[in-house]
Design a protein around this motif. Structure first.
Motif, PDB file in Angstrom:
ATOM      1  N   GLU A   1     -25.517   4.776  28.645  1.00 28.58           N
ATOM      2  CA  GLU A   1     -24.203   4.980  28.406  1.00 28.58           C
ATOM      3  C   GLU A   1     -23.493   5.887  29.294  1.00 28.58           C
ATOM      4  OE1 GLU A   1     -24.731   5.218  23.397  1.00 28.58           O
ATOM      5  OE2 GLU A   1     -24.228   7.021  24.509  1.00 28.58           O
TER       6      GLU A   1
ATOM      7  N   LYS B   1     -22.962   0.630  27.922  1.00 29.10           N
ATOM      8  CA  LYS B   1     -21.586   1.208  26.981  1.00 29.10           C
ATOM      9  C   LYS B   1     -20.842   1.922  28.093  1.00 29.10           C
ATOM     10  CE  LYS B   1     -22.674   1.285  22.227  1.00 29.10           C
ATOM     11  NZ  LYS B   1     -23.861   0.879  22.073  1.00 29.10           N
TER      12      LYS B   1
ATOM     13  N   LYS C   1     -17.655  -3.696  25.923  1.00 32.45           N
ATOM     14  CA  LYS C   1     -18.587  -2.870  26.358  1.00 32.45           C
ATOM     15  C   LYS C   1     -17.798  -1.324  26.774  1.00 32.45           C
ATOM     16  CE  LYS C   1     -21.926  -5.874  28.608  1.00 32.45           C
ATOM     17  NZ  LYS C   1     -23.260  -5.375  27.712  1.00 32.45           N
TER      18      LYS C   1
END
Length: 692
Positions: free
Chosen positions: A466, A538, A572
């Motif tokens: 992330e 992400k 995303k």
């Protein structure tokens, strides 16, 4: 199943039986798309009449019972007897496949209908079809059920389930009224057969309006009226445009223009060998001279999106064909030559422009008109006539070349801007490719060229990683302690980044914050963006829960939408949801106090009322977070970063066209529409909606 297979196992489907047995072959599918395709077949017949100068208005009515009616004021379907079949023209058109006036008989110079199956296919797939023709001072009528002519025993409004009697010996084209002298036209109303189409198949009003608008642009002087009576309050839309495809290109353009809308027109002739029907019924191959008329409206804007709409005789060809290939070849030929001539001023060097560099920011409407074009399939999505490619290339080369050689001051200024843009796109493509080739996730054998301010994570599993884009250095310090460094990376940005909706590609790439974001994600930008190369699973935008934070988030989303849209489309990109308030509930005795976070004023008031009702106390004053930097690491981790307790809002693009227009309205360089939007929307903002 039997091993025996002989001639008596073969079936011969005659007439409209084949259509009902294999509808997908004629209309593509039996869902809403096929239902709409049937409607286009009827509408396009009326449009072909308008294209030939007959009739200037078409009415389309959607009824509550599921039927649809198309009315025009054109010449009307012929009502006299066709000599070979002995049937009226109306019955021939609606019951015989490959029958009509568009096979080179001189009735139409150019038309969208080619195969003579449109009306008969719609008739075959209809539970009921009624046609009325005004011609020769009379109104003629005929009805069909599943393609078979006959009479419905109606009482009052026509119904698809009314008793039906098929003609047994001879069909009858009834006279049902009189018309004034010179009044002609056709009215067709039909009920789609629900045994053929799926249960959820329905007429899409938005798609119908879009097609009507498109057709009105392509046929200047034609008025198309759509009336939807399926709701309690009927809705009517009228489409008529005098500006033609130039106005169409302006309507489609998603960005600010750097050139005027140029109109490029020309004609060319070619010879093709086609079977020609002789009076005795024989088909003899004959060399026929054809004329192809090319009409193009195009303009370039500051963006990189390409919008090309191509048409053959006003029929859309969404998958292109020889005309679109010729158009792109003409653009390449002219612009490559111009870049070579101006290479010193443009500082091009040995690099060569490619098609994508030229198409970036282009909005174009390409139309060609020619008799009997060759399409690939009945759905007419691809033009196949080979000679059209060279004709279109020649017209584009000549007309666009004239723009570049023009001595007019405005033309010289616009073409210079266009060359600068094309070269800028080329350099951006080369730069993005270089980034893509050199920037990969660092490993033990590879040094990182990523920005020093990036606090990267350790995992090599892209799906689990992330990237938090954090507003400000103060929040970064807290976030470093709050994150899980195994899979959470942090990239701080300094305040408000560049508004890329207004800026050029080169300005965006030269902006430190934008370049850092693109570099860290590692998948390139614009046309060269490669979703598979993204370094994180992400992308999470983490900004303060205030007006400035919302503005920063909007600027970041603008960057992603314009230059890294596949990330949004793949789901995303997320927005972190930090809390607004921290309520510490005081528990009696030695029981530890309870901490509750709320995310809006309404949620806070609901919580306090609930606590009051339960007789519980809380620490005063209630803490109001004005920024991420006011939280300590534990609070930020618990509420915003820890997967176990956080809330993320996924950014989605349900409608790319609508999203693009909203971004242009809110973030574009045209200020006047934005001011009008703010003024018009001000009455929807009440004091209670302001967090103060």
């Amino acid at each position: 199943m039997t091993a025996e297979y002989s001639a008596h196992h073969l079936q011969v489907l005659e007439g409209l039986e084949a259509v009902r047995k294999r509808p997908g072959m004629y209309i593509g599918s039996t869902d809403s798309r096929g239902l709409m395709h049937c409607l286009w077949e009827i509408i396009d017949n009326s449009v072909d009449e308008a294209l030939g100068g007959h009739g200037s208005r078409i009415d389309i009515i959607l009824y509550p019972d599921g039927s649809v009616e198309v009315r025009d004021r054109a010449r009307g379907i012929p009502v006299d007897v066709e000599p070979r079949t002995g049937l009226s023209g109306v019955e021939v058109v609606f019951t015989k496949l490959h029958a009509g006036g568009k096979f080179g008989g001189g009735s139409y110079a150019a038309s969208g209908g080619l195969h003579g199956v449109g009306a008969s296919v719609v008739n075959a797939l209809s539970e009921r079809l009624d046609v009325e023709v005004d011609r020769g001072g009379k109104t003629w009528a005929m009805s069909f059920r599943h393609g078979e002519p006959g009479v419905f025993a109606d009482k009052g409004q026509p119904r698809s389930d009314a008793p039906f009697s098929a003609f047994e010996k001879k069909s009858e084209l009834r006279v049902v009224g009189k018309t004034a002298k010179g009044v002609t036209g056709t009215r067709i109303r039909y009920w789609a057969d629900r045994q053929i189409f799926t249960k959820d198949a329905a007429f899409n009003l938005e798609e119908l309006e879009q097609r009507a608008r498109q057709t009105a642009f392509l046929v200047p002087g034609l008025e198309i009226v759509i009336r939807d009576e399926r709701t309690d309050e009927p809705r009517e839309s009228v489409y008529a445009f005098a500006g033609g495809i130039s106005e169409f290109a302006e309507f489609l353009a998603p960005d600010t223009a750097i050139t005027d809308t140029w109109r490029l027109t020309g004609t060319g002739t070619f010879t093709e060998t086609v079977p020609v029907l002789q009076p005795n019924g024989a088909m003899i191959p004959t060399d026929v001279s054809r004329e192809c008329v090319v009409d193009v409206a195009l303009r370039w804007g500051v963006g990189y999106e390409t919008t090309i709409r191509s048409f053959v005789n006003i029929i859309a060809t969404p998958k292109g064909g020889t005309h679109q290939t010729g158009f792109e070849q003409g653009l390449m030929k002219v612009l490559r030559a111009q870049v070579d001539q101006n290479s010193r001023r443009l500082k091009v060097g040995n690099d060569k422009i490619e098609k994508d560099d030229i198409l970036a920011g282009l909005t174009a409407v390409l139309t060609v008109r020619l008799p009997e074009p060759q399409f690939e399939g009945q759905t007419k999505e691809i033009l196949g006539t080979p000679a059209v490619r060279q004709i279109v290339t020649s017209v584009i080369t000549k007309e666009l070349g004239a723009k570049f050689s023009s001595t007019k001051r405005d033309d010289k200024a616009r073409t210079a801007l266009l060359l600068d843009k094309v070269v800028s796109e080329m350099k951006a493509r080369i730069s993005a490719r270089t980034h893509k080739e050199t920037q990969r996730r660092k490993n033990a054998l590879e040094s990182s060229s990523l920005p020093a301010k990036l606090a990267d994570c350790r995992t090599n599993d892209v799906a689990q990683s992330e990237l938090f884009i954090v507003e400000g250095d103060s929040a970064l310090g807290t976030a470093k302690h709050a994150r899980n460094s195994e899979y959470q990376a942090l990239l701080p940005i300094r305040g408000k980044i560049l508004n890329v909706q207004k800026a050029s590609v080169s300005d965006m790439l030269s902006n430190a914050e934008c370049a850092a974001i693109i570099q860290v994600i590692g998948a390139g930008s614009g046309r060269s963006f490669d979703l598979e190369a993204a370094r994180y699973g992400k992308i999470i935008l983490m900004s303060d829960a205030d007006v400035d934070g919302a503005h920063i988030r909007t600027l970041l989303l603008t960057l992603f939408f314009r230059y890294m849209r596949p990330l949004i489309e793949a789901g995303k990109v997320y927005a972190a949801v930090p809390p607004l308030h921290r309520v510490v509930v005081i528990n009696p005795g030695s029981k530890p106090n309870e901490t509750i976070y709320t995310y809006s004023e309404a949620e806070l008031h609901t919580l306090l009322a609930k606590l009051t009702k339960a007789g519980k106390r809380w620490q005063e004053p209630v803490q109001r977070y004005k920024g991420l930097g006011e939280m300590d690491a534990d609070q930020l981790a618990t509420t915003t970063m820890d997967r176990a307790g956080r809330t993320l809002r996924r950014v989605r693009v349900e409608d790319a066209d609508t999203a693009s227009s909203v971004f242009e309205l809110l973030m574009g360089s045209d200020v006047a529409p934005r001011r009008e939007f703010i003024v018009d929307s001000s009455d929807r903002l009440g004091r209670e909606r302001i967090d103060a």
